[in-house]
Scaffold this active site. Sequence first.
Site, mmCIF file in Angstrom:
data_model
loop_
_atom_site.group_PDB
_atom_site.id
_atom_site.type_symbol
_atom_site.label_atom_id
_atom_site.label_comp_id
_atom_site.label_asym_id
_atom_site.label_seq_id
_atom_site.Cartn_x
_atom_site.Cartn_y
_atom_site.Cartn_z
ATOM 1 N N CYS A 164 45.022 19.467 57.321
ATOM 2 C CA CYS A 164 44.577 18.744 56.124
ATOM 3 C C CYS A 164 43.061 18.755 55.935
ATOM 4 O O CYS A 164 42.567 18.266 54.922
ATOM 5 C CB CYS A 164 45.070 17.306 56.176
ATOM 6 S SG CYS A 164 46.845 17.203 56.450
ATOM 7 N N HIS A 303 39.752 10.113 52.944
ATOM 8 C CA HIS A 303 40.965 10.886 53.233
ATOM 9 C C HIS A 303 42.172 10.077 52.748
ATOM 10 O O HIS A 303 43.054 10.625 52.105
ATOM 11 C CB HIS A 303 41.048 11.190 54.725
ATOM 12 C CG HIS A 303 42.121 12.155 55.092
ATOM 13 N ND1 HIS A 303 42.223 13.407 54.524
ATOM 14 C CD2 HIS A 303 43.157 12.059 55.969
ATOM 15 C CE1 HIS A 303 43.270 14.040 55.026
ATOM 16 N NE2 HIS A 303 43.855 13.244 55.910
ATOM 17 N N GLU A 314 40.532 5.248 59.445
ATOM 18 C CA GLU A 314 39.410 5.692 58.620
ATOM 19 C C GLU A 314 38.522 4.516 58.232
ATOM 20 O O GLU A 314 37.292 4.647 58.180
ATOM 21 C CB GLU A 314 39.916 6.413 57.368
ATOM 22 C CG GLU A 314 38.786 7.081 56.591
ATOM 23 C CD GLU A 314 39.263 7.941 55.441
ATOM 24 O OE1 GLU A 314 38.416 8.633 54.851
ATOM 25 O OE2 GLU A 314 40.465 7.919 55.114
ATOM 26 N N HIS A 340 49.078 13.957 48.680
ATOM 27 C CA HIS A 340 48.278 14.623 49.717
ATOM 28 C C HIS A 340 48.468 16.131 49.582
ATOM 29 O O HIS A 340 49.543 16.660 49.863
ATOM 30 C CB HIS A 340 48.725 14.136 51.093
ATOM 31 C CG HIS A 340 47.826 14.562 52.209
ATOM 32 N ND1 HIS A 340 46.797 15.467 52.050
ATOM 33 C CD2 HIS A 340 47.803 14.212 53.532
ATOM 34 C CE1 HIS A 340 46.190 15.656 53.196
ATOM 35 N NE2 HIS A 340 46.778 14.901 54.107
#
Length: 412
Positions: A164, A303, A314, A340
Site C-alpha cells: 500500500c 493513510h 497512525e 483503499h
Amino acid sequence: MKQHRVVVTGLGAITPIGNDTETFWEKVKNGECGIDFISAFDTKEFKAKLAAEVKGFDAKKHIDRKAARRMDRFTQFAVVAAKEALDQSEVDLDAIDKERFGVVVGSGMGALGTIETEVVKLKEKGAKRVAPLFIPTVISNMAAGNIAIQFGAKGICTNVVTACASGTHCIGEAFKMLQVGRADMILAGGTESTITPLGLAGFQSLTALSESADPKKASRPFDKKRDGFVMGEGAGILLLETLEHAKQRGANILAEVVGYGATCDAFHITSPAEDGDGGARAMELAVEDAGIAPEEVSYINAHGTSTPINDKTETAAIKKTFGDHAYRIPVSSTKSMIGHLLGAAGGVESVVCIKALQDGYIPATIGYETKDPDCDLDYVPTIGRKKDIEYAMTNSLGFGGHNATLLFKRWE
C-alpha cells in the site's frame, strides 16, 4: 553535488469518483462517496460485499485499441492517468531529451484479475489455452513499461512494489532521482485493480475488510465504529520535473516536492508497530528533508484505512512526530470516499494534496460520527474546509512494515 528543486507540472487520476483529475477533485470537495455494492462479480459467498470500483472507464477512448487489448486493467489505468498528466503539463514530447525522461510507477499486486482468468483456463482447458501474452500482461512493472512505450520515455523506467506504500515510494524515489540530476522529468505514481474474487477473498480471510452493508458507513477512518477497509481501484500519476527544466519550457508549475521519508517497522508482515515509531520516523525524515519546522506542516492526508489498528497507530505516529502541534493540524482520509486503492493510494492522495494546496481547501473525512479516545486529533469530520495551506503531507503504510511520507509545498 548540486541539489535540484523538483516541481509538479501535471496530474492524472482515475478514481472511483472521477476518471480525470478535475472531476475527481470536485467530488472530493463535495464529499461524494464512491463506495457501492460490487458489480464486477457475484458476492453471495462473501461477507464483504462493498468496494469502490472505477465506473465508466473505457481505455480505448484514450489508447490505441490493439495496445489496450494487450494491457491489464491496472496498466490501462496507469497509461490513461499518465496521458492526462502529460496533456495538462503541455509538454512537447518532440522537443525534450527522451533519454532524460523517465517513469517510476508501481502497483502493489499487478494483474490479479488476469491471473485468475488464466488459472481457470489452465485447469479447465489445458496449458495450450493460456494466453500467449499472459506473462507480459501480469507482471507489475508493465504499468511503467507501457507508459514508457506509449510516450517514448527512454530514461529510468522502474517500479517500486511495497504494497500500500507503492505509489508514495515511487513518487519519493523519482523525486530523489530528479534532485541529483539523473533525469529532467519523470512520470511517477501508482496504479491498482484488484477488486476480484481472489483479492476480495484474500483480504476477507485476513479479517481486514469492512463487512458493513451501508456504503456510506463502510469506510469511516478514525471513527470508533470502524471495522475494516474497503477495497478501491484506480491510478494517480504526477509529472515531476526539475525546476530548471520546467522553467526553461515555460511550464505551469502546480506545486513543489520538498520532502520524502521512507522507513520500515521491521515488526510484522501485516500489522504496524503499535507505538507508531516507523510511521513517525518517516514523517520526521520528510520534514527534515524539506528543511522546515514541524509546526509549518498545515495539513496531513493520512493513510487512514478505517481499520482499528492502522488508525490508532497512525494517530500515535502523528503525535509522536508533532507533539502538541499534532492537535492543531487538520488530518483527513480521502479513503472515506474512494476506499483503499492499495498500491495506487499514494499516487491519488498526492493528487489530493496538490489540489488542496492550489485551492486552499482541506477535504473531509466523510462518514466520521463517533469519537474514539485512541484517535483524538482533528480529522475534519463530514465537511471540508476552506483554508490556505503552505505544506501538505501524505502518509502511506504498507504490509511488510513499509512506511512512506511525502511533503508538498504550495507554489507561488
